[in-house]
Design a protein around this motif. Structure first.
Motif, PDB file in Angstrom:
ATOM      1  N   ALA A 166       0.828  -1.204   0.000  1.00 45.36           N
ATOM      2  CA  ALA A 166       0.000   0.000   0.000  1.00 45.36           C
ATOM      3  C   ALA A 166       0.861   1.252   0.000  1.00 45.36           C
ATOM      4  O   ALA A 166       0.572   2.225  -0.714  1.00 45.36           O
ATOM      5  CB  ALA A 166      -0.920  -0.004   1.219  1.00 45.36           C
ATOM      6  N   GLY A 167       1.949   1.231   0.784  1.00 48.83           N
ATOM      7  CA  GLY A 167       2.847   2.376   0.809  1.00 48.83           C
ATOM      8  C   GLY A 167       3.485   2.624  -0.551  1.00 48.83           C
ATOM      9  O   GLY A 167       3.598   3.779  -1.008  1.00 48.83           O
ATOM     10  N   ALA A 168       3.904   1.547  -1.219  1.00 47.07           N
ATOM     11  CA  ALA A 168       4.498   1.691  -2.547  1.00 47.07           C
ATOM     12  C   ALA A 168       3.487   2.258  -3.535  1.00 47.07           C
ATOM     13  O   ALA A 168       3.825   3.115  -4.367  1.00 47.07           O
ATOM     14  CB  ALA A 168       5.005   0.335  -3.026  1.00 47.07           C
ATOM     15  N   ALA A 169       2.229   1.798  -3.433  1.00 46.79           N
ATOM     16  CA  ALA A 169       1.187   2.303  -4.328  1.00 46.79           C
ATOM     17  C   ALA A 169       0.944   3.794  -4.094  1.00 46.79           C
ATOM     18  O   ALA A 169       0.765   4.567  -5.048  1.00 46.79           O
ATOM     19  CB  ALA A 169      -0.099   1.512  -4.137  1.00 46.79           C
ATOM     20  N   ARG A 207       1.703   9.179  -6.099  1.00 48.74           N
ATOM     21  CA  ARG A 207       1.964  10.478  -5.486  1.00 48.74           C
ATOM     22  C   ARG A 207       0.828  10.912  -4.561  1.00 48.74           C
ATOM     23  O   ARG A 207       0.637  12.108  -4.324  1.00 48.74           O
ATOM     24  CB  ARG A 207       2.208  11.543  -6.557  1.00 48.74           C
ATOM     25  N   ALA A 208       0.104   9.935  -4.042  1.00 48.57           N
ATOM     26  CA  ALA A 208      -0.921  10.242  -3.046  1.00 48.57           C
ATOM     27  C   ALA A 208      -0.291  10.508  -1.688  1.00 48.57           C
ATOM     28  O   ALA A 208      -0.941  11.037  -0.787  1.00 48.57           O
ATOM     29  CB  ALA A 208      -1.915   9.094  -2.945  1.00 48.57           C
ATOM     30  N   LYS A 233       7.764  11.272   3.539  1.00 51.83           N
ATOM     31  CA  LYS A 233       7.632  11.690   4.926  1.00 51.83           C
ATOM     32  C   LYS A 233       6.189  11.701   5.403  1.00 51.83           C
ATOM     33  O   LYS A 233       5.911  12.100   6.532  1.00 51.83           O
ATOM     34  CB  LYS A 233       8.250  13.078   5.109  1.00 51.83           C
ATOM     35  N   SER A 234       5.270  11.256   4.557  1.00 53.31           N
ATOM     36  CA  SER A 234       3.861  11.241   4.942  1.00 53.31           C
ATOM     37  C   SER A 234       3.604  10.157   5.989  1.00 53.31           C
ATOM     38  O   SER A 234       4.191   9.078   5.936  1.00 53.31           O
ATOM     39  CB  SER A 234       2.968  10.978   3.719  1.00 53.31           C
ATOM     40  N   ARG A 235       2.729  10.461   6.912  1.00 50.81           N
ATOM     41  CA  ARG A 235       2.319   9.474   7.904  1.00 50.81           C
ATOM     42  C   ARG A 235       1.214   8.604   7.311  1.00 50.81           C
ATOM     43  O   ARG A 235       0.252   9.113   6.738  1.00 50.81           O
ATOM     44  CB  ARG A 235       1.817  10.156   9.176  1.00 50.81           C
TER      45      ARG A 235
END
Length: 261
Positions: free
Chosen positions: A212-215, A220-221, A225-227
């Protein structure tokens, strides 16, 4: 005993529980009472009529709008109700008429509430997580004893300790405190099923979270550094193990035995 009547009863129960979970998801993060006031429109404040409180059907009758002020009502409400019913039916199909069924139905309800709250506010409330330890013990300890499998309790306790230590270590690198508190609860439930469930549930959470993080990065969602809340992936990994630990474990064992040396 026939399974179909159980699935029907559990499905109806899931719709009702899903309706209550909508209240939990909205009010618990705001520290509001789950009892007072009753269901009402957050825009105009009018109470929701009893006939409009029927899970899923109420939203369809209203065509997704408040009966008094016509403010749109999020489609998430019927989706939570229908999703809870579907998950309840799946859990009932997995465990059948067993002493363990109530415990895993409770886990299903808690998982839906925690996953959506974490997505909304990036927090796993102690008000839900901590009491769940007592509920899990109250439901699964008698289930293990009545099923003649007290070893399940020892596995559950050991798995809870192992996952706590793992997540406590990961907390040094930024893992959230709520995730640390949730991990032993999931460990207890997975350990009750067996060590393969523990391994697949723990690994599955990290795998799903990584994908999910890679997606999110690729679309670019989210940035580096996004939580990103991890609780939903922990819970998804746990239920992957609940439903598929045995076939996944068999597949991996076959892969190892068939590998050339």
């Amino acid at each position: 005993m026939p399974l179909l009547p159980l699935l029907v009863v559990v499905g109806v129960l899931g719709l009702a529980i899903g309706s209550f979970l909508n209240v939990v998801i909205h009010r618990v993060p705001r520290d509001e009472s789950l009892v007072h006031p009753g269901s009402h429109c957050p825009n105009c404040g009018h109470a929701v009529r009893s006939r409009h409180n029927v899970p899923v059907l109420g939203w369809l009758m209203l065509r997704g709008r408040c009966a008094d002020c016509a403010t749109p009502i999020s489609a998430r409400y019927p989706l939570v109700e229908a999703g809870t019913a579907a998950l309840f039916v799946a859990v009932a199909a997995r465990f059948g008429w067993s002493w363990a069924l109530p415990g895993y139905l409770y886990l299903a309800a808690v998982a839906i509430a925690l996953a959506l709250i974490d997505l909304d506010v990036m927090r796993l409330p102690d008000k839900i997580v901590l009491p769940s330890y007592a509920v899990a013990a109250a439901l699964l300890v008698p289930a293990a004893l009545l099923a003649g499998d007290p070893a399940a309790l020892l596995r559950g306790a050991l798995a809870a300790a192992l996952l706590y230590l793992l997540y406590r270590l990961l907390a040094l690198w930024g893992m959230g405190g709520g995730d640390v508190k949730l991990a032993p609860l999931l460990g207890f439930y997975l350990g009750w099923l067996g060590w393969s469930a523990v391994a697949i549930g723990a690994f599955g959470g990290f795998l799903l979270g990584g994908l999910a993080g890679a997606a999110l990065l690729l679309t670019r969602a989210a940035g580096r550094k996004s939580r990103v809340p991890f609780g939903p992936y922990m819970l998804a990994g746990a239920f992957l193990a609940v439903f598929a630990a045995a076939p996944i474990g068999d597949w991996y064992a076959n892969l190892l035995t068939s590998a050339p040396y």
